[in-house]
Design an enzyme around this catalytic site. Structure first.
Site, PDB file in Angstrom:
ATOM      1  N   CYS A  16       0.760  -1.007  -0.105  1.00 42.82           N
ATOM      2  CA  CYS A  16      -0.114  -0.098   0.065  1.00 42.82           C
ATOM      3  C   CYS A  16       0.825   1.266   0.012  1.00 42.82           C
ATOM      4  O   CYS A  16       0.203   2.449   0.091  1.00 42.82           O
ATOM      5  CB  CYS A  16      -0.844   0.106   1.037  1.00 42.82           C
ATOM      6  N   ASP A  22       8.524 -25.959  49.262  1.00 44.35           N
ATOM      7  CA  ASP A  22       9.328 -26.428  49.980  1.00 44.35           C
ATOM      8  C   ASP A  22       8.698 -26.895  51.424  1.00 44.35           C
ATOM      9  O   ASP A  22       8.977 -27.774  51.915  1.00 44.35           O
ATOM     10  CB  ASP A  22      10.686 -26.097  50.053  1.00 44.35           C
ATOM     11  N   LYS A  71      -9.876 -17.110  59.917  1.00 39.04           N
ATOM     12  CA  LYS A  71      -8.642 -16.000  59.742  1.00 39.04           C
ATOM     13  C   LYS A  71      -7.810 -15.786  60.859  1.00 39.04           C
ATOM     14  O   LYS A  71      -8.745 -15.314  62.033  1.00 39.04           O
ATOM     15  CB  LYS A  71      -9.135 -14.787  59.121  1.00 39.04           C
ATOM     16  N   PHE A 127      12.123 -30.899  36.844  1.00 39.13           N
ATOM     17  CA  PHE A 127      12.373 -29.496  36.610  1.00 39.13           C
ATOM     18  C   PHE A 127      13.092 -28.631  37.815  1.00 39.13           C
ATOM     19  O   PHE A 127      12.528 -29.054  38.907  1.00 39.13           O
ATOM     20  CB  PHE A 127      11.113 -28.498  36.323  1.00 39.13           C
ATOM     21  N   LYS A 133      20.723 -33.107  42.299  1.00 42.14           N
ATOM     22  CA  LYS A 133      19.155 -33.414  42.453  1.00 42.14           C
ATOM     23  C   LYS A 133      19.021 -34.770  41.927  1.00 42.14           C
ATOM     24  O   LYS A 133      18.465 -35.647  42.284  1.00 42.14           O
ATOM     25  CB  LYS A 133      18.348 -32.383  41.936  1.00 42.14           C
TER      26      LYS A 133
END
Ligand SMILES: Cc1cc2nc3c(=O)[nH]c(=O)nc-3n(C[C@H](O)[C@H](O)[C@H](O)COP(=O)(O)O)c2cc1C
Length: 405
Positions: A165, A287, A297, A333, A347
């Site tokens: 264009c 963890d 509460k 992961f 790990k």
């Protein structure tokens, strides 16, 4: 990143429906058709009625060796709008007008091309080409987002530069080389997970403190979602996504199980673990967990300080690695705030898992909540492979490729 290209051209012998719509860039598609033929693909060209104003079907018939389809009712004996797309390995639409993209996103079937796309089940690669104002129009952008969510529609481009264009901006049809490379990547996504059951965990767990408070993390669940989508797309028999992420708003063809906390996630993982061939644990599991969940509460001052006591949380990865069967693959992961390879190696050595995917969560441009990731894959035998920054879907592809290796 290792290339997906195989020694044999991935497009050789593939049946391709090449859709062309009514934009100036239609003339360029004759070049794509010719390139695909040279690669040994079987190409069937389909023009929308408006595309015929931009390119002559005769050119494409001569280049492809098959009569170009322009009319919905041309070959009705064969119910061609169903039989053709269903026999194709991939559909490419180049150029794709704003009009055709929007029709497909809304399931409209008013010509042979749009009807074929709706009745297909193969990957569809779309190369948009249009004026920049059309491209940035939120309606068009929403239609694109909508299509991307299905996991079967992929976009190549558009690029930036001089537009037909007369203006400069984003909207040029993607370069031919890149379109062809994208097609090569999509057709290798075959049924290589056929018959496999895949279990994926995703998202950050929420560990309740009391009736209004919890501890959690920023994990969005996007990585797990993209891995699950990829597994569906690669023909896995069953994909189960156990996730805490409620608002991805994306469509997923597998089974989604929503959970809140580690205990619920653990129960669901153990429920489906035995049947799974591949288990990918992307979830960011807390963890620690409060020793007790209060049903009311806790008062800010005394009660909170007095009662907020934590214990070590269950480690789902550790639990399943002890139950791992010989033919199962478990991928862990590790979200580290630096590329801490030593931690990941520790790990993997501690657990009976196949490999660990390490991602750096300290960077803003990748990891938690981002659509991008950059990972290091650490194998059981100590081999380390880095995968550079890419969209999470492409990272997911690399992870599944690694599993299949
Ligand atoms: C000269 C000319 C060039 C055009 N170029 C484009 C284009 O590049 N992209 C686009 O989305 N529409 C373009 N259009 C508008 C489309 O042709 C129009 O929206 C048409 O309805 C598209 O039909 P189809 O999607 O069924 O092919 C152009 C129109 C004209 C007259």
């Amino acid at each position: 990143m290792e290339s997906n290209k195989k020694a044999v051209d991935p497009l050789s012998g593939k049946k391709i429906l090449l859709g062309i719509t009514g934009g100036i860039a239609a003339y360029k598609t004759a070049g794509i058709c010719s390139r695909l033929k040279k690669k040994g693909s079987d190409v069937f060209c389909v023009l929308t009625p408006n595309a015929e104003k931009f390119i002559n079907p005769v050119t494409l018939s001569a280049l492809s060796g098959h009569r170009t389809v322009t009319d919905m009712f041309d070959n009705h004996e064969k119910v061609y709008h169903v039989s053709l797309p269903q026999s194709c390995d991939i559909i490419l639409i180049a150029p794709a007008t704003a009009n055709t993209i929007s029709k497909i996103a809304n399931g409209i079937c008013d010509n042979f091309l749009t009807t074929s796309v709706v009745s297909s089940s193969c990957p569809v690669l779309i190369a948009p080409a249009m004026n920049e104002n059309m491209w940035i129009n939120p309606i068009i952008q929403n239609n694109i987002k909508k299509l991307e969510q299905y996991g079967r529609y992929f976009f190549s481009g558009p690029g930036k530069g001089k537009l037909a264009c007369g203006t400069e901006g984003t909207g040029r049809m993607q370069e031919e080389d890149i379109i062809i490379e994208d097609m090569e990547n999509l057709v290798v996504l075959n049924n290589d997970l056929k018959g496999k059951k895949v279990l994926v965990t995703a998202g950050g767990t929420r560990e309740n403190i009391d009736s209004v408070r919890y501890i959690s993390n920023y994990s969005s669940g996007k990585m797990g979602y993209e891995i699950s989508m990829e597994a569906v797309f690669r023909g896995a028999e069953e994909v189960i996504l156990i996730t805490t992420a409620r608002n991805s708003g994306k469509i997923f063809k597998g089974k989604t199980i929503l959970v809140n906390n580690t205990a619920e996630m653990k129960d669901m993982v153990l429920k489906y673990f035995n049947d799974a061939d591949i288990i990918i644990m992307t979830a960011a599991v807390s963890d620690v967990v409060p020793q007790k969940k209060f049903e009311y509460k806790l008062k800010k001052k005394d009660e909170l300080f007095e009662n907020l006591k934590f214990r070590e949380n269950d480690n789902i990865l550790e639990i399943i690695s002890e139950k791992k069967k010989k033919d199962q693959i478990i991928v862990g992961f590790a979200a580290e705030s630096s590329q801490n390879i030593a931690n990941a190696i520790e790990k993997i050595n501690k657990r009976n898992i196949d490999f660990i995917v390490l991602n750096d969560i300290s960077r803003n441009d990748i990891g938690f909540e981002s659509d991008y990731n950059e990972i290091t894959i650490i194998d059981k035998d100590g081999k380390i492979r880095k995968v550079p920054k890419a969209k999470k879907r492409l990272i997911a592809r690399e992870i599944i490729d690694h599993i299949l290796k």
